[in-house]
Design a protein around this motif. Structure first.
Motif, mmCIF file in Angstrom:
data_model
loop_
_atom_site.group_PDB
_atom_site.id
_atom_site.type_symbol
_atom_site.label_atom_id
_atom_site.label_comp_id
_atom_site.label_asym_id
_atom_site.label_seq_id
_atom_site.Cartn_x
_atom_site.Cartn_y
_atom_site.Cartn_z
ATOM 1 N N ARG A 114 0.821 -1.218 0.000
ATOM 2 C CA ARG A 114 0.000 0.000 0.000
ATOM 3 C C ARG A 114 0.857 1.271 0.000
ATOM 4 O O ARG A 114 0.366 2.356 0.246
ATOM 5 C CB ARG A 114 -0.933 0.000 1.206
ATOM 6 N N GLN A 115 2.158 1.123 -0.290
ATOM 7 C CA GLN A 115 3.032 2.284 -0.333
ATOM 8 C C GLN A 115 2.924 3.037 -1.653
ATOM 9 O O GLN A 115 3.062 4.251 -1.703
ATOM 10 C CB GLN A 115 4.497 1.860 -0.114
ATOM 11 N N THR A 116 2.689 2.319 -2.737
ATOM 12 C CA THR A 116 2.631 2.938 -4.066
ATOM 13 C C THR A 116 1.468 2.353 -4.864
ATOM 14 O O THR A 116 0.879 1.341 -4.490
ATOM 15 C CB THR A 116 3.943 2.678 -4.852
ATOM 16 N N GLY A 117 1.166 3.014 -5.950
ATOM 17 C CA GLY A 117 0.169 2.494 -6.882
ATOM 18 C C GLY A 117 -1.264 2.675 -6.427
ATOM 19 O O GLY A 117 -1.576 3.495 -5.559
ATOM 20 N N GLU A 118 -2.138 1.887 -7.012
ATOM 21 C CA GLU A 118 -3.575 1.991 -6.747
ATOM 22 C C GLU A 118 -3.909 1.757 -5.278
ATOM 23 O O GLU A 118 -4.773 2.437 -4.714
ATOM 24 C CB GLU A 118 -4.328 0.987 -7.631
ATOM 25 N N GLU A 119 -3.227 0.807 -4.647
ATOM 26 C CA GLU A 119 -3.497 0.533 -3.226
ATOM 27 C C GLU A 119 -3.126 1.730 -2.354
ATOM 28 O O GLU A 119 -3.796 2.012 -1.366
ATOM 29 C CB GLU A 119 -2.759 -0.728 -2.760
ATOM 30 N N ALA A 120 -2.063 2.444 -2.710
ATOM 31 C CA ALA A 120 -1.683 3.655 -1.971
ATOM 32 C C ALA A 120 -2.747 4.734 -2.146
ATOM 33 O O ALA A 120 -3.096 5.427 -1.186
ATOM 34 C CB ALA A 120 -0.325 4.159 -2.434
#
Length: 160
Positions: free
Chosen positions: A55-61
């Protein structure tokens, strides 16, 4: 302990304890107790996912409202490839002032902490027991202003 300097160039000296900590040892014990609490143990994997994980980068972030300025991410810019000394210095100052996002370590959700690893499993985190931080001798607490304990107040930890 060298604590460095402030942006103004002033050296950082002694750290002042919050009013609820009657001694450095009590401060450390209470902080450890909070970090080892059942609530934190039950939710630590969520924090790991945000800071070091999927969840640090991308869509989850984006879904987690966990997005930072692009320069904070590792590999966002190659300082060695920047020829203009002013541009390089500006980027170095950006990182110096605002920090960097830690290196991403996990691509999948981190597993929750196993049961039995909270404060009840570690007697050093319970006040008044042999081995607890801040004791002069087993069962005897160090002197101080009285201080607070982790159980004072509402007894509730903030929700994540």
């Amino acid at each position: 302990l060298d604590l460095g300097v402030r942006a103004s160039g002033e050296r950082v000296g002694d750290v002042h304890l919050p009013p609820w900590a009657c001694s450095p040892a009590e401060f450390v014990r209470l902080q450890r107790a909070a970090l080892e609490s059942d609530h934190v143990s039950a939710h630590l994997h969520r924090w790991l996912d945000l800071i070091f994980g999927y969840r640090q980068t991308g869509e989850e972030a984006v879904k987690a409202d966990n997005v930072f300025y692009y320069l904070t991410y590792e590999g966002a810019v190659d300082l060695d490839s920047i020829a203009d000394p002013y541009e390089r210095r500006a980027l170095e100052l950006q990182v110096s002032e605002f920090g960097q996002t830690p290196r991403k370590l996990f691509d999948t959700p981190h597993p929750p902490r196993s049961h039995g690893q909270g404060p009840s499993a570690n007697p050093a985190l319970r006040p008044g027991e042999a081995g607890a931080a801040g004791e002069d001798a087993p069962g005897r607490r160090s002197g101080g202003r009285g201080g607070a304990s982790a159980s004072q107040g509402s007894g509730q930890w903030p929700a994540w």
